[in-house]
Design a protein around this motif. Structure first.
Motif, mmCIF file in Angstrom:
data_model
loop_
_atom_site.group_PDB
_atom_site.id
_atom_site.type_symbol
_atom_site.label_atom_id
_atom_site.label_comp_id
_atom_site.label_asym_id
_atom_site.label_seq_id
_atom_site.Cartn_x
_atom_site.Cartn_y
_atom_site.Cartn_z
ATOM 1 N N GLY A 1 -0.653 11.984 47.707
ATOM 2 C CA GLY A 1 -1.135 13.357 47.652
ATOM 3 C C GLY A 1 -0.065 14.365 47.974
ATOM 4 N N PHE A 2 0.560 14.222 49.118
ATOM 5 C CA PHE A 2 1.486 15.249 49.562
ATOM 6 C C PHE A 2 2.833 15.172 48.857
ATOM 7 C CE2 PHE A 2 4.942 16.589 52.356
ATOM 8 C CZ PHE A 2 4.642 17.943 52.446
ATOM 9 N N PHE A 3 3.504 14.022 48.907
ATOM 10 C CA PHE A 3 4.882 13.946 48.425
ATOM 11 C C PHE A 3 5.022 14.223 46.924
ATOM 12 C CE2 PHE A 3 5.613 11.553 52.402
ATOM 13 C CZ PHE A 3 6.596 12.373 52.907
ATOM 14 N N PRO A 4 4.222 13.612 46.045
ATOM 15 C CA PRO A 4 4.390 13.948 44.623
ATOM 16 C C PRO A 4 4.067 15.412 44.322
ATOM 17 C CG PRO A 4 3.216 11.880 44.830
ATOM 18 C CD PRO A 4 3.306 12.474 46.210
ATOM 19 N N VAL A 5 3.019 15.922 44.929
ATOM 20 C CA VAL A 5 2.659 17.326 44.692
ATOM 21 C C VAL A 5 3.752 18.238 45.233
ATOM 22 C CG1 VAL A 5 0.980 19.123 45.282
ATOM 23 C CG2 VAL A 5 0.198 16.847 44.632
ATOM 24 N N PHE A 6 4.263 17.921 46.411
ATOM 25 C CA PHE A 6 5.339 18.711 46.994
ATOM 26 C C PHE A 6 6.562 18.718 46.078
ATOM 27 C CE2 PHE A 6 9.153 18.890 49.689
ATOM 28 C CZ PHE A 6 8.962 20.129 50.280
ATOM 29 N N MET A 7 6.920 17.547 45.552
ATOM 30 C CA MET A 7 8.095 17.470 44.700
ATOM 31 C C MET A 7 7.885 18.190 43.372
ATOM 32 S SD MET A 7 9.422 13.633 45.498
ATOM 33 C CE MET A 7 10.836 13.739 44.427
ATOM 34 N N VAL A 8 6.660 18.138 42.840
ATOM 35 C CA VAL A 8 6.375 18.814 41.569
ATOM 36 C C VAL A 8 6.540 20.318 41.713
ATOM 37 C CG1 VAL A 8 4.448 19.453 40.052
ATOM 38 C CG2 VAL A 8 4.952 17.067 40.493
ATOM 39 N N PHE A 9 6.192 20.866 42.853
ATOM 40 C CA PHE A 9 6.324 22.313 43.038
ATOM 41 C C PHE A 9 7.647 22.703 43.686
ATOM 42 C CE2 PHE A 9 1.708 21.876 42.709
ATOM 43 C CZ PHE A 9 1.494 22.791 41.689
ATOM 44 N N TRP A 10 8.171 21.884 44.570
ATOM 45 C CA TRP A 10 9.371 22.278 45.302
ATOM 46 C C TRP A 10 10.633 22.175 44.449
ATOM 47 C CZ3 TRP A 10 10.195 25.139 49.268
ATOM 48 C CH2 TRP A 10 11.447 25.155 49.874
ATOM 49 N N VAL A 11 10.800 21.108 43.698
ATOM 50 C CA VAL A 11 12.015 20.935 42.907
ATOM 51 C C VAL A 11 12.171 22.056 41.869
ATOM 52 C CG1 VAL A 11 13.203 19.419 41.261
ATOM 53 C CG2 VAL A 11 12.206 18.473 43.341
ATOM 54 N N PRO A 12 11.151 22.391 41.072
ATOM 55 C CA PRO A 12 11.324 23.534 40.156
ATOM 56 C C PRO A 12 11.541 24.858 40.893
ATOM 57 C CG PRO A 12 9.452 22.231 39.479
ATOM 58 C CD PRO A 12 9.883 21.709 40.806
ATOM 59 N N PHE A 13 10.910 24.996 42.049
ATOM 60 C CA PHE A 13 11.087 26.229 42.825
ATOM 61 C C PHE A 13 12.527 26.359 43.307
ATOM 62 C CE2 PHE A 13 9.810 28.960 46.577
ATOM 63 C CZ PHE A 13 9.443 30.046 45.799
ATOM 64 N N VAL A 14 13.142 25.250 43.717
ATOM 65 C CA VAL A 14 14.551 25.271 44.135
ATOM 66 C C VAL A 14 15.448 25.532 42.931
ATOM 67 C CG1 VAL A 14 16.423 23.830 45.026
ATOM 68 C CG2 VAL A 14 14.216 23.836 46.168
ATOM 69 N N LEU A 15 15.142 24.877 41.807
ATOM 70 C CA LEU A 15 15.958 25.079 40.612
ATOM 71 C C LEU A 15 15.859 26.503 40.076
ATOM 72 C CD1 LEU A 15 15.360 21.701 38.762
ATOM 73 C CD2 LEU A 15 17.384 22.427 40.023
ATOM 74 N N ALA A 16 14.762 27.171 40.376
ATOM 75 C CA ALA A 16 14.591 28.573 39.973
ATOM 76 C C ALA A 16 15.123 29.523 41.031
ATOM 77 C CB ALA A 16 13.128 28.854 39.684
ATOM 78 N N SER A 17 15.904 29.019 41.958
ATOM 79 C CA SER A 17 16.499 29.823 43.041
ATOM 80 C C SER A 17 15.433 30.556 43.853
ATOM 81 C CB SER A 17 17.523 30.811 42.485
ATOM 82 O OG SER A 17 18.538 30.133 41.816
ATOM 83 N N PHE A 18 14.327 29.908 44.095
ATOM 84 C CA PHE A 18 13.215 30.427 44.903
ATOM 85 C C PHE A 18 12.633 31.716 44.318
ATOM 86 C CE2 PHE A 18 15.808 27.874 47.750
ATOM 87 C CZ PHE A 18 14.856 27.007 48.241
ATOM 88 N N ASN A 19 12.720 31.835 43.005
ATOM 89 C CA ASN A 19 12.181 33.007 42.325
ATOM 90 C C ASN A 19 11.008 32.547 41.461
ATOM 91 O OD1 ASN A 19 11.664 35.312 40.894
ATOM 92 N ND2 ASN A 19 13.826 35.737 40.419
ATOM 93 N N PRO A 20 9.777 32.888 41.847
ATOM 94 C CA PRO A 20 8.628 32.411 41.070
ATOM 95 C C PRO A 20 8.567 32.983 39.658
ATOM 96 C CG PRO A 20 7.915 33.791 42.909
ATOM 97 C CD PRO A 20 9.385 33.620 43.027
ATOM 98 N N VAL A 21 9.142 34.156 39.426
ATOM 99 C CA VAL A 21 9.145 34.739 38.087
ATOM 100 C C VAL A 21 10.008 33.902 37.148
ATOM 101 C CG1 VAL A 21 9.760 36.790 36.743
ATOM 102 C CG2 VAL A 21 8.712 37.043 39.005
#
Length: 153
Positions: A57-77
């Motif tokens: 539950g936690f780790f896959p969901v965390f990675m699905v949202f955290w990795v793209p968020f880091v790659l987007a330089s913490f910019n949700p737009v």
């Protein structure tokens, strides 16, 4: 060669054996107790549920949202503008491509979950209520038999 510590160790062996014999006997007695058996199975269920929820539950969901968020330089737009074309391509694709994409995502989710499940089992082993009860009993037993036991039991 007999050294003073060797004689002391040989003299302590019966006391240590008595400690472990008493612990073994106590574990045999409490394994027959329905309350402790029920608590044991409840603890097993809670332990497994916690490990499964944490790992799948936690780790896959965390990675699905955290990795793209880091790659987007913490910019949700930026993240949303990168993901919207991918989602549009997925929706407009034929059913075979959609099924392949979904199965690939499921395999990725399961592999991440199993990796963290094994890792979690190693880091947090199950602590049996029987062992806890035996530890409490043996502390009391040590206090009652303190004069008969060696200092490092």
């Amino acid at each position: 060669m007999n050294t003073p510590s060797g004689l002391k160790t040989a003299a302590q062996a019966p006391e240590v054996a008595a400690y472990w014999a008493e612990r073994r006997q106590y574990l045999e007695r409490i394994q027959k107790s329905p309350e402790v058996r029920q608590r044991f199975w409840r603890e097993v269920f809670i332990y497994l549920a916690r490990r499964l929820l944490w790992s799948f539950g936690f780790f896959p969901v965390f990675m699905v949202f955290w990795v793209p968020f880091v790659l987007a330089s913490f910019n949700p737009v930026v993240m949303a503008s990168d993901l919207i074309p991918l989602l549009q391509d997925f929706v407009s694709a034929n059913p075979e491509v959609q099924a392949t994409t979904l199965s690939t995502l499921a395999i990725a989710w399961a592999s991440v979950g199993f990796f963290f499940l094994i890792f979690d089992f190693v880091l947090t082993p199950f602590r049996s209520p029987y062992e806890y009860e035996a530890d409490v009993y043996m502390r009391a037993w040590e206090q009652l038999n303190h004069d008969q036991l060696p200092a490092k039991v």
